[in-house]
Scaffold this active site. Structure first.
Site, PDB file in Angstrom:
ATOM      1  N   GLU A 160     -11.708  -9.400 -17.103  1.00  0.00           N
ATOM      2  CA  GLU A 160     -11.521  -9.305 -18.547  1.00  0.00           C
ATOM      3  C   GLU A 160     -12.703  -9.980 -19.243  1.00  0.00           C
ATOM      4  O   GLU A 160     -12.613 -10.380 -20.385  1.00  0.00           O
ATOM      5  CB  GLU A 160     -10.181  -9.893 -18.988  1.00  0.00           C
ATOM      6  CG  GLU A 160      -9.914 -11.291 -18.527  1.00  0.00           C
ATOM      7  CD  GLU A 160      -8.643 -11.832 -19.148  1.00  0.00           C
ATOM      8  OE1 GLU A 160      -8.681 -12.133 -20.336  1.00  0.00           O
ATOM      9  OE2 GLU A 160      -7.635 -11.941 -18.430  1.00  0.00           O
TER      10      GLU A 160
ATOM     11  N   CYS B 243      -5.098 -10.724 -16.870  1.00  0.00           N
ATOM     12  CA  CYS B 243      -5.195 -11.286 -15.514  1.00  0.00           C
ATOM     13  C   CYS B 243      -4.544 -10.417 -14.439  1.00  0.00           C
ATOM     14  O   CYS B 243      -4.821 -10.591 -13.250  1.00  0.00           O
ATOM     15  CB  CYS B 243      -4.551 -12.667 -15.459  1.00  0.00           C
ATOM     16  SG  CYS B 243      -5.265 -13.812 -16.611  1.00  0.00           S
TER      17      CYS B 243
ATOM     18  N   HIS C 120       0.578 -16.298 -10.631  1.00  0.00           N
ATOM     19  CA  HIS C 120      -0.605 -16.390 -11.499  1.00  0.00           C
ATOM     20  C   HIS C 120      -0.616 -17.811 -12.073  1.00  0.00           C
ATOM     21  O   HIS C 120       0.401 -18.283 -12.583  1.00  0.00           O
ATOM     22  CB  HIS C 120      -0.533 -15.360 -12.626  1.00  0.00           C
ATOM     23  CG  HIS C 120      -1.542 -15.621 -13.701  1.00  0.00           C
ATOM     24  ND1 HIS C 120      -2.884 -15.683 -13.424  1.00  0.00           N
ATOM     25  CD2 HIS C 120      -1.418 -15.875 -15.029  1.00  0.00           C
ATOM     26  CE1 HIS C 120      -3.541 -15.951 -14.538  1.00  0.00           C
ATOM     27  NE2 HIS C 120      -2.677 -16.081 -15.540  1.00  0.00           N
TER      28      HIS C 120
HETATM   29  P1  HMG Z   1      -1.767 -27.940 -25.926  1.00  0.00           P
HETATM   30  O1  HMG Z   1      -1.148 -27.920 -27.274  1.00  0.00           O
HETATM   31  O2  HMG Z   1      -3.184 -28.326 -25.868  1.00  0.00           O
HETATM   32  O3  HMG Z   1      -1.035 -28.928 -24.929  1.00  0.00           O
HETATM   33  O4  HMG Z   1      -1.591 -26.486 -25.338  1.00  0.00           O
HETATM   34  P2  HMG Z   1       0.380 -29.624 -25.065  1.00  0.00           P
HETATM   35  O5  HMG Z   1       0.336 -30.643 -26.136  1.00  0.00           O
HETATM   36  O6  HMG Z   1       1.467 -28.557 -25.122  1.00  0.00           O
HETATM   37  O7  HMG Z   1       0.434 -30.361 -23.676  1.00  0.00           O
HETATM   38  C1  HMG Z   1       0.489 -29.636 -22.490  1.00  0.00           C
HETATM   39  C2  HMG Z   1       1.543 -30.306 -21.586  1.00  0.00           C
HETATM   40  O8  HMG Z   1       1.072 -31.616 -21.288  1.00  0.00           O
HETATM   41  C3  HMG Z   1       2.912 -30.495 -22.244  1.00  0.00           C
HETATM   42  O9  HMG Z   1       3.876 -30.359 -21.205  1.00  0.00           O
HETATM   43  C4  HMG Z   1       2.875 -31.938 -22.716  1.00  0.00           C
HETATM   44  O10 HMG Z   1       4.152 -32.527 -22.826  1.00  0.00           O
HETATM   45  C5  HMG Z   1       2.074 -32.572 -21.580  1.00  0.00           C
HETATM   46  P3  HMG Z   1       5.132 -29.374 -21.378  1.00  0.00           P
HETATM   47  O11 HMG Z   1       5.871 -29.849 -22.559  1.00  0.00           O
HETATM   48  O12 HMG Z   1       4.537 -27.992 -21.607  1.00  0.00           O
HETATM   49  O13 HMG Z   1       5.832 -29.464 -20.071  1.00  0.00           O
HETATM   50  N1  HMG Z   1       1.375 -33.808 -21.967  1.00  0.00           N
HETATM   51  C6  HMG Z   1       1.335 -34.891 -21.197  1.00  0.00           C
HETATM   52  N2  HMG Z   1       1.881 -35.185 -19.988  1.00  0.00           N
HETATM   53  C7  HMG Z   1       1.639 -36.412 -19.444  1.00  0.00           C
HETATM   54  N3  HMG Z   1       0.893 -37.362 -20.069  1.00  0.00           N
HETATM   55  C8  HMG Z   1       0.333 -37.111 -21.281  1.00  0.00           C
HETATM   56  C9  HMG Z   1       0.551 -35.843 -21.896  1.00  0.00           C
HETATM   57  N4  HMG Z   1       0.147 -35.268 -23.063  1.00  0.00           N
HETATM   58  C10 HMG Z   1       0.662 -34.033 -23.096  1.00  0.00           C
HETATM   59  N5  HMG Z   1      -0.394 -38.038 -21.871  1.00  0.00           N
HETATM   60  C11 HMG Z   1      -1.529 -24.627 -23.927  1.00  0.00           C
HETATM   61  C12 HMG Z   1      -1.296 -26.128 -24.028  1.00  0.00           C
HETATM   62  C13 HMG Z   1      -1.115 -24.116 -22.568  1.00  0.00           C
HETATM   63  C14 HMG Z   1      -0.707 -23.905 -24.982  1.00  0.00           C
HETATM   64  C15 HMG Z   1      -3.047 -24.354 -24.157  1.00  0.00           C
HETATM   65  O14 HMG Z   1      -3.786 -24.948 -23.138  1.00  0.00           O
HETATM   66  C16 HMG Z   1      -3.406 -22.895 -24.233  1.00  0.00           C
HETATM   67  O15 HMG Z   1      -3.327 -22.271 -25.289  1.00  0.00           O
HETATM   68  N6  HMG Z   1      -3.867 -22.297 -23.092  1.00  0.00           N
HETATM   69  C17 HMG Z   1      -4.298 -20.900 -23.054  1.00  0.00           C
HETATM   70  C18 HMG Z   1      -3.139 -19.964 -22.916  1.00  0.00           C
HETATM   71  C19 HMG Z   1      -2.436 -20.089 -21.577  1.00  0.00           C
HETATM   72  O16 HMG Z   1      -2.994 -20.530 -20.600  1.00  0.00           O
HETATM   73  N7  HMG Z   1      -1.186 -19.599 -21.506  1.00  0.00           N
HETATM   74  C20 HMG Z   1      -0.425 -19.578 -20.289  1.00  0.00           C
HETATM   75  C21 HMG Z   1       0.505 -18.386 -20.201  1.00  0.00           C
HETATM   76  S1  HMG Z   1      -0.330 -16.851 -20.581  1.00  0.00           S
HETATM   77  C22 HMG Z   1      -1.242 -16.494 -19.136  1.00  0.00           C
HETATM   78  O17 HMG Z   1      -1.051 -17.078 -18.133  1.00  0.00           O
HETATM   79  C23 HMG Z   1      -2.288 -15.430 -19.254  1.00  0.00           C
HETATM   80  C24 HMG Z   1      -3.738 -15.915 -19.276  1.00  0.00           C
HETATM   81  O18 HMG Z   1      -4.122 -16.306 -17.981  1.00  0.00           O
HETATM   82  C25 HMG Z   1      -4.638 -14.808 -19.810  1.00  0.00           C
HETATM   83  C26 HMG Z   1      -4.567 -13.444 -19.174  1.00  0.00           C
HETATM   84  O19 HMG Z   1      -3.563 -12.935 -18.690  1.00  0.00           O
HETATM   85  O20 HMG Z   1      -5.609 -12.805 -19.260  1.00  0.00           O
HETATM   86  C27 HMG Z   1      -3.928 -17.106 -20.185  1.00  0.00           C
END
Ligand code: HMG
Length: 445
Positions: A83, A120, A244
């Site tokens: 992609e 992906c 994935h």
């Molecule tokens: P964010 O807002 O930066 O992170 O976004 P957050 O604040 O949600 O924190 C992440 C996790 O860390 C949370 O855990 C927090 O609690 C924890 P959860 O509640 O989810 O279990 N956390 C901590 N833990 C321990 N100590 C700390 C601490 N601070 C926070 N101090 C987000 C995270 C994934 C949304 C962002 O990184 C993002 O937008 N990523 C890109 C999209 C993505 O990867 N999506 C996944 C599903 S879609 C997919 O897999 C397809 C893809 O591969 C593309 C394709 O298919 O082509 C992406």
């Protein structure tokens, strides 16, 4: 018809390493625990200045062909899943074939070449295409080369920046495979979603939180669809379940849903019921939101049970060993998870021959696919030949300032002219643009 599946695998990781806890988190003024504990990531791999999806894919494919003693005449199709393509007409597979023709005497003129796009999941879709081509008997005894290659970069400042990565996985699909046989049965969960997309732009527009929910919903549909043809699944049926892996924390969420689904009406549900009760059933509730609250409560309790913990440590954790140190490789990610699990089996001296994997692929936009794989007798030779540990160790660590520079180098809208951080050796590198603005490549001895 003989069995069909993955005969061999080779990977090429981007040659630079960004430490997320030590380098990225402090620069972003964030707690390192968000990366190492929350997302489950320690480092991302990045392409050096002279690397891109073609060099990474060609380097992985070259390694695979050399190791298996193949010549271009043995290959009947080359499918690239990506992609991160930079050309809307000429497929990346032609660029990769061009590279390989520099180092092999013969050419790939009689191989069918293409490029697959569906975020992906197109890596797994390309495996499917190759599988179907062989099963249809159109392959004339030849094998297919499937290459999943991506630079998974996000715009600077996007939440997804934490999950970046770059690398390629080359797989040989053939009759009587040495690594895994793919099941005929497969299940899909697919819907028109706009959680992650790149409408004629390089970096994705992402609704990160929603993308997590869409992943879970489509994966659940795919599992139900898979079970409708393969019968009910049970956690003990599969040695490993590679998913994935955009980041390991995503898999942690998906695994819990999967486990709850798989133990329903089984001996395991009865055993854990003595501590946490049976799973809520929708027919026991008048109100849907009460049912969802009860499910959430049950899942929180299930996560803490020994049965779940032991299953997770055995079937899921080993699939994440590599992802933790490379980030998201988009199309290659689930294939890295499979390799990671089998590498762990080798380390722990587990006899995998005849054992089953359940493979959960996913692509935004959105579609999940689930199929099973049976590990083959010669799997140890294939896994022993993986040089991923050496590659990861040899990566050059970059500072935050260097990260900013390398992000600019790979940003199509920027002109950044810096020297490469590493010295290429026995690999393909990117050269200057050609007369029609095409990318050009050369092999460095
Ligand atoms: P964010 O807002 O930066 O992170 O976004 P957050 O604040 O949600 O924190 C992440 C996790 O860390 C949370 O855990 C927090 O609690 C924890 P959860 O509640 O989810 O279990 N956390 C901590 N833990 C321990 N100590 C700390 C601490 N601070 C926070 N101090 C987000 C995270 C994934 C949304 C962002 O990184 C993002 O937008 N990523 C890109 C999209 C993505 O990867 N999506 C996944 C599903 S879609 C997919 O897999 C397809 C893809 O591969 C593309 C394709 O298919 O082509 C992406």
């Amino acid at each position: 018809m003989n069995s069909v599946g993955i005969d061999a695998v080779a990977v090429h990781a981007g040659k630079l390493r960004l430490d997320l806890a030590e380098t990225f988190a402090p620069a972003m003024d964030e707690d390192p625990g968000k990366y190492t504990k929350g997302l489950g990531l320690h480092a991302s791999s990045f392409p050096d200045v002279e690397e891109d999806i073609v060099t990474m894919g060609a380097n992985a494919a070259h390694k695979l062909m050399e190791r298996k003693g193949l010549t271009p005449e043995d290959i009947g199709r080359i499918d690239v899943a990506t992609e991160s393509a930079f050309d809307n007409a000429k497929p990346v597979s032609t660029y990769i074939a061009g590279c390989l023709e520099e180092v092999f005497e013969d050419d790939f003129h009689h191989a069918n070449k293409g490029e697959r796009k569906f975020a992906c999941i197109s890596g797994t879709q390309s495996l499917d295409d190759a599988y179907n081509w062989i099963r249809a008997g159109r392959h004339r005894g030849r094998a297919a080369l499937v290459i999943a290659t991506d630079t998974a970069l996000y715009a600077r400042g996007d939440a997804g920046e934490a999950t970046q990565g770059a690398g390629a996985v080359a797989m040989l699909i053939a009759e009587d495979p040495d690594l895994v046989e793919m099941s005929l049965e497969q299940g899909f969960g697919s819907a028109d979603e706009t959680d992650f997309l790149k409408p004629n732009q390089q970096f994705p527009s992402v609704d990160g939180k929603r993308s997590v929910q869409v992943y879970l919903a489509r994966m659940r549909e795919a599992l139900a669809d898979y079970e409708s043809v393969a019968g009910q699944t049970h956690p003990d049926q599969f040695e490993y379940i590679p998913f994935h892996t955009p980041f390991p924390g995503m898999v942690r969420k998906a695994a819990l849903f999967g486990y709850r689904h798989m133990i329903r009406d089984t001996d395991i549900e009865e055993t854990v019921a003595t501590d946490i009760g049976r799973q809520p059933r929708i027919e026991e509730f008048d109100d849907e939101s009460q049912y969802h609250d009860a499910v959430r409560e049950y899942m929180d309790a299930l996560k803490e049970t020994d049965a779940y913990g032991e299953w997770y440590d055995r079937a899921i954790e080993p699939t994440l060993d590599i992802a933790r140190h490379v980030g998201n490789w988009y199309t290659g990610s689930v294939h890295v998870a499979r390799a990671s699990a089998l590498r762990r089996a080798r380390e722990e001296d587990i006899d995998m021959a005849g054992k089953q994997l359940l493979v959960g692929s996913y692509g935004s936009g959105a579609q999940a696919e689930i199929h099973a794989e049976t590990v083959q007798e010669n799997w140890t030779d294939e896994i022993d030949a993986l040089d991923i540990d050496e590659q990861l160790t040899e990566r050059r660590d970059i500072t935050f300032e260097e990260y900013e520079e390398i992000h600019d180098v790979h940003n199509h809208d920027k002109e950044a002219d810096i020297d490469a951080f590493t010295t290429p050796s026995e690999e393909f590198v990117r050269d200057g643009p050609g007369p029609m603005d095409e990318r050009t490549y050369r092999y460095v001895e």
